[in-house]
Design a protein around this motif. Sequence first.
Motif, PDB file in Angstrom:
ATOM      1  N   VAL A   7       2.720 -10.164  33.496  1.00  0.00           N
ATOM      2  CA  VAL A   7       2.218  -9.431  34.663  1.00  0.00           C
ATOM      3  C   VAL A   7       0.739  -9.128  34.426  1.00  0.00           C
ATOM      4  O   VAL A   7       0.378  -8.385  33.518  1.00  0.00           O
ATOM      5  CB  VAL A   7       3.018  -8.133  34.900  1.00  0.00           C
ATOM      6  CG1 VAL A   7       2.339  -7.289  35.985  1.00  0.00           C
ATOM      7  CG2 VAL A   7       4.448  -8.457  35.310  1.00  0.00           C
ATOM      8  N   LYS A   8      -0.101  -9.709  35.251  1.00  0.00           N
ATOM      9  CA  LYS A   8      -1.554  -9.609  35.058  1.00  0.00           C
ATOM     10  C   LYS A   8      -2.253  -8.862  36.189  1.00  0.00           C
ATOM     11  O   LYS A   8      -3.478  -8.877  36.281  1.00  0.00           O
ATOM     12  CB  LYS A   8      -2.145 -11.022  34.951  1.00  0.00           C
ATOM     13  CG  LYS A   8      -1.573 -11.862  33.815  1.00  0.00           C
ATOM     14  CD  LYS A   8      -1.870 -11.243  32.455  1.00  0.00           C
ATOM     15  CE  LYS A   8      -1.390 -12.149  31.326  1.00  0.00           C
ATOM     16  NZ  LYS A   8      -1.652 -11.548  29.994  1.00  0.00           N
ATOM     17  N   ASN A   9      -1.478  -8.211  37.031  1.00  0.00           N
ATOM     18  CA  ASN A   9      -2.070  -7.532  38.181  1.00  0.00           C
ATOM     19  C   ASN A   9      -2.793  -6.260  37.732  1.00  0.00           C
ATOM     20  O   ASN A   9      -2.167  -5.346  37.185  1.00  0.00           O
ATOM     21  CB  ASN A   9      -0.980  -7.183  39.194  1.00  0.00           C
ATOM     22  CG  ASN A   9      -1.549  -6.796  40.545  1.00  0.00           C
ATOM     23  OD1 ASN A   9      -2.538  -6.094  40.631  1.00  0.00           O
ATOM     24  ND2 ASN A   9      -0.899  -7.263  41.603  1.00  0.00           N
ATOM     25  N   PRO A  10      -4.109  -6.162  37.945  1.00  0.00           N
ATOM     26  CA  PRO A  10      -4.864  -5.000  37.470  1.00  0.00           C
ATOM     27  C   PRO A  10      -4.535  -3.712  38.226  1.00  0.00           C
ATOM     28  O   PRO A  10      -4.954  -2.629  37.804  1.00  0.00           O
ATOM     29  CB  PRO A  10      -6.321  -5.415  37.696  1.00  0.00           C
ATOM     30  CG  PRO A  10      -6.260  -6.411  38.807  1.00  0.00           C
ATOM     31  CD  PRO A  10      -4.983  -7.156  38.613  1.00  0.00           C
ATOM     32  N   LEU A  11      -3.791  -3.810  39.315  1.00  0.00           N
ATOM     33  CA  LEU A  11      -3.426  -2.617  40.081  1.00  0.00           C
ATOM     34  C   LEU A  11      -2.267  -1.862  39.445  1.00  0.00           C
ATOM     35  O   LEU A  11      -1.934  -0.756  39.868  1.00  0.00           O
ATOM     36  CB  LEU A  11      -3.056  -3.001  41.524  1.00  0.00           C
ATOM     37  CG  LEU A  11      -4.165  -3.661  42.344  1.00  0.00           C
ATOM     38  CD1 LEU A  11      -3.643  -4.077  43.711  1.00  0.00           C
ATOM     39  CD2 LEU A  11      -5.360  -2.722  42.490  1.00  0.00           C
ATOM     40  N   LEU A  12      -1.644  -2.447  38.417  1.00  0.00           N
ATOM     41  CA  LEU A  12      -0.485  -1.843  37.770  1.00  0.00           C
ATOM     42  C   LEU A  12      -0.805  -1.464  36.336  1.00  0.00           C
ATOM     43  O   LEU A  12      -1.478  -2.214  35.619  1.00  0.00           O
ATOM     44  CB  LEU A  12       0.706  -2.806  37.760  1.00  0.00           C
ATOM     45  CG  LEU A  12       1.577  -2.884  39.022  1.00  0.00           C
ATOM     46  CD1 LEU A  12       0.808  -3.477  40.187  1.00  0.00           C
ATOM     47  CD2 LEU A  12       2.833  -3.711  38.745  1.00  0.00           C
ATOM     48  N   ARG A  13      -0.327  -0.294  35.922  1.00  0.00           N
ATOM     49  CA  ARG A  13      -0.340   0.080  34.510  1.00  0.00           C
ATOM     50  C   ARG A  13       1.070  -0.145  33.968  1.00  0.00           C
ATOM     51  O   ARG A  13       2.048   0.429  34.476  1.00  0.00           O
ATOM     52  CB  ARG A  13      -0.727   1.551  34.343  1.00  0.00           C
ATOM     53  CG  ARG A  13      -0.735   2.017  32.871  1.00  0.00           C
ATOM     54  CD  ARG A  13      -0.715   3.535  32.787  1.00  0.00           C
ATOM     55  NE  ARG A  13      -1.970   4.125  33.190  1.00  0.00           N
ATOM     56  CZ  ARG A  13      -2.928   4.516  32.349  1.00  0.00           C
ATOM     57  NH1 ARG A  13      -2.753   4.376  31.043  1.00  0.00           N
ATOM     58  NH2 ARG A  13      -4.042   5.050  32.797  1.00  0.00           N
ATOM     59  N   LEU A  14       1.187  -0.963  32.930  1.00  0.00           N
ATOM     60  CA  LEU A  14       2.489  -1.298  32.360  1.00  0.00           C
ATOM     61  C   LEU A  14       2.806  -0.407  31.170  1.00  0.00           C
ATOM     62  O   LEU A  14       1.894   0.124  30.517  1.00  0.00           O
ATOM     63  CB  LEU A  14       2.508  -2.762  31.915  1.00  0.00           C
ATOM     64  CG  LEU A  14       2.182  -3.808  32.984  1.00  0.00           C
ATOM     65  CD1 LEU A  14       2.323  -5.204  32.400  1.00  0.00           C
ATOM     66  CD2 LEU A  14       3.076  -3.657  34.199  1.00  0.00           C
ATOM     67  N   PRO A  15       4.098  -0.230  30.846  1.00  0.00           N
ATOM     68  CA  PRO A  15       4.451   0.578  29.673  1.00  0.00           C
ATOM     69  C   PRO A  15       4.084  -0.122  28.378  1.00  0.00           C
ATOM     70  O   PRO A  15       3.904  -1.345  28.342  1.00  0.00           O
ATOM     71  CB  PRO A  15       5.973   0.721  29.804  1.00  0.00           C
ATOM     72  CG  PRO A  15       6.403  -0.465  30.588  1.00  0.00           C
ATOM     73  CD  PRO A  15       5.286  -0.750  31.551  1.00  0.00           C
ATOM     74  N   GLU A  16       3.983   0.671  27.324  1.00  0.00           N
ATOM     75  CA  GLU A  16       3.737   0.096  26.007  1.00  0.00           C
ATOM     76  C   GLU A  16       4.949  -0.717  25.567  1.00  0.00           C
ATOM     77  O   GLU A  16       6.086  -0.403  25.925  1.00  0.00           O
ATOM     78  CB  GLU A  16       3.425   1.204  25.006  1.00  0.00           C
ATOM     79  CG  GLU A  16       2.116   1.924  25.311  1.00  0.00           C
ATOM     80  CD  GLU A  16       1.747   2.940  24.240  1.00  0.00           C
ATOM     81  OE1 GLU A  16       2.607   3.264  23.401  1.00  0.00           O
ATOM     82  OE2 GLU A  16       0.591   3.401  24.247  1.00  0.00           O
ATOM     83  N   PRO A  17       4.751  -1.760  24.775  1.00  0.00           N
ATOM     84  CA  PRO A  17       5.832  -2.709  24.495  1.00  0.00           C
ATOM     85  C   PRO A  17       6.878  -2.261  23.494  1.00  0.00           C
ATOM     86  O   PRO A  17       7.968  -2.817  23.462  1.00  0.00           O
ATOM     87  CB  PRO A  17       5.077  -3.941  23.972  1.00  0.00           C
ATOM     88  CG  PRO A  17       3.819  -3.392  23.377  1.00  0.00           C
ATOM     89  CD  PRO A  17       3.445  -2.224  24.250  1.00  0.00           C
TER      90      PRO A  17
END
Length: 364
Positions: free
Chosen positions: A267-277
């Motif tokens: 997921v490379k969408n800059p509008l989203l903040r993803l959780p830590e892995p």
Amino acid sequence: MIDYLPLKCITAMHADEIHEAILRVVDGGWYLRGEATAQFEQQYARYIGTKYCIGVGNGLDALTLILRAYKEIGVLKECDEVIVPANTYIATILAITENRLVPVLVEPDINTLQIDESRIGQAVTSRTRAVMLVHLYGRCSYTETIGALCRQHDLLLLEDNAQAHGCCFKGRRTGSLGMAAGHSFYPGKNLGALGDAGAVTTSDDRLAEVVRSMANYGSSRKYVFDYQGCNSRLDEIQAAVLSVKLKYLDDDNARRQAIADYYIKHVKNPLLRLPEPSGSVFHVFPVLCEQRDRLQQYLAENGVATVVHYPIPPHKQACYEKWHDICLPITEQIHAQELSIPCHQAMTSGEVETVTDIINRFTN
């Protein structure tokens, strides 16, 4: 439509074993406080790494009973303060206020979405008696700093492990990191029953004894009542189902981790903040987006179901009106931006790729 959590499909993965387990209980003719419950309690205590597991009716009861038992023992008393993450699900708060204790809401870390360890010390007062950690979204919220702080101030370290079955911290499972933990086996959990169910885990002999008695009307012997207890018992059918599903929990969590790893990588969408892995069993996969409602609508229009966890923080709920003026900006940001996307053991690789592609096409 890619379902958010298709419980029918998840149950079907072990349908034959589940049906056999239920049939054994039905044919056995003993439906409460029997062999199936005793067996699951032993299995789950061994899995978590505690001396005791006490099956109860649900996760809220588990947390409430822990605090009630500590009051009966004399460790807690009314108006004592319990530090708790401000962005938790309301059940954690309800267990505290039900016992006439005082929740002290502490902001989370925006990166982990867990209670901010650097803020806990500032919240400790002369009335503080406990810290209730919540392993929210399936991520371990315990840190060595929190453990040391509790020891320094002689505070109870308690865990709400409703969302983190199987999660580990340096080889130890959540639910065994503090003095006691409450667990929920609501159907949508990583370890889910076919109805409401819960448990308390602890290695404290006295606490386990009191919790078990209080959950059974306050009785340790038939018709003898030591406490003003309640009726909160894990039934035999749910216990039998949980014993089946417990065997597959680690594999199911590994599949969730693999899906999360794919999302985090692709997921490379800059509008989203993803959780830590790391550090999570991904009960949910939470993303933050300033345009959360638009994102949710866009995903629905493109065949992807999602859930908001949770739209209103506890301090803004009508039942806690006295807290409405409290300023908790990080908590409020999370509740305004969080969206959970599908992440479960029944997902196919094709579905994961489809969700990823659709998210990457989302624009302002």
